[in-house]
Scaffold this motif. Sequence first.
Motif: not given
Length: 325
Positions: A194-198, A203-205, A211-214, A236-242
Amino acid sequence: MDRIGIHVMVNGRPDVAALERLVGEIAPSLGFNWVIAEINGHFRYSSHPEAAEADPIEAEDAGRLAKTARDSGVSLVPMYNCLGHQSWREKPGALLRAHPEFNEAPDLDATAEGFYCASWCPSHPDVNPLVFDLFDELIDAFEASAFHVGMDEVFIIGHCPRCRDTSNADLFAKAVNDYHGHLVGGRGVEMMVWGDRLLDARSMGYGLWESSENDTHPAVDRVPTDIVMCDWHYENMDDFPSVSFFQEKGFRVWPAGWNKEKSIRKLVEVARRDATPKMLGYMATTWADLNGIVAGLAGESTDPKSERLPGIIAGVQLGAKLAQG
Ligand SMILES: [Zn+2]
């Protein structure tokens, strides 16, 4: 899209028939060609029997599932959630029940409000040799050519005396590299995570789940790029930059959605818009009882008490349809 996948949780033998039906009949009929089966402790590990939950899947079940998958053109991928998700609040999984010495933060009050899941310690000298045996048993039993190591939502990291002087990014990267060394280097299978910790929340929103705050995210530049990044996003997001971020970093990316129609539509749209040869497809996730999911996908009535099940089933169907469109 090459890979149209569905991730399901498998809670032992009571779910085997539903998984068999999913792999052999329901998934192919909806256009899914990959099934990620999250097994964790729900397998009878002969190397470490203490690491199994009650009523586990037997090796012969897994062999039958592997054959069913092969016959129906489905790639069946076992998953063992690594590092995080070793408890559900104060209720540890089989591994930490049997090996409490692996707990990264035994001093934290797991009943406290805000406590989510325990982690294992990535620096404990005995944890990798043990879990690599579990990986091997799953790979062999499921005749797998790929393996998913989970690693989402790791909030407890860098806490214990062995870990606290190392950055969270280095701890996370070490864990990923350790598992990669065994799975890709040793066993020659594809590794998924899973990619969330990376992803850097700032910067990703994305929020602190997706995503990671740690401060684990700098690890993205310290791990092998042949790992498949399962990039799950449910809000819901306007974009998914990841989706483009991971591809630009050199990884294959596999976007994954859940149960919100608008979010699924946007995620598939972004996946197509930002696709390079490293964009693999779409993965539906479920996070609900497998028997209910399979019954719902087959058009049968589901437990009316489960209010969220119809939305999840609709999300799976929508994702499959859009990914094939
Ligand atoms: Zn530690």
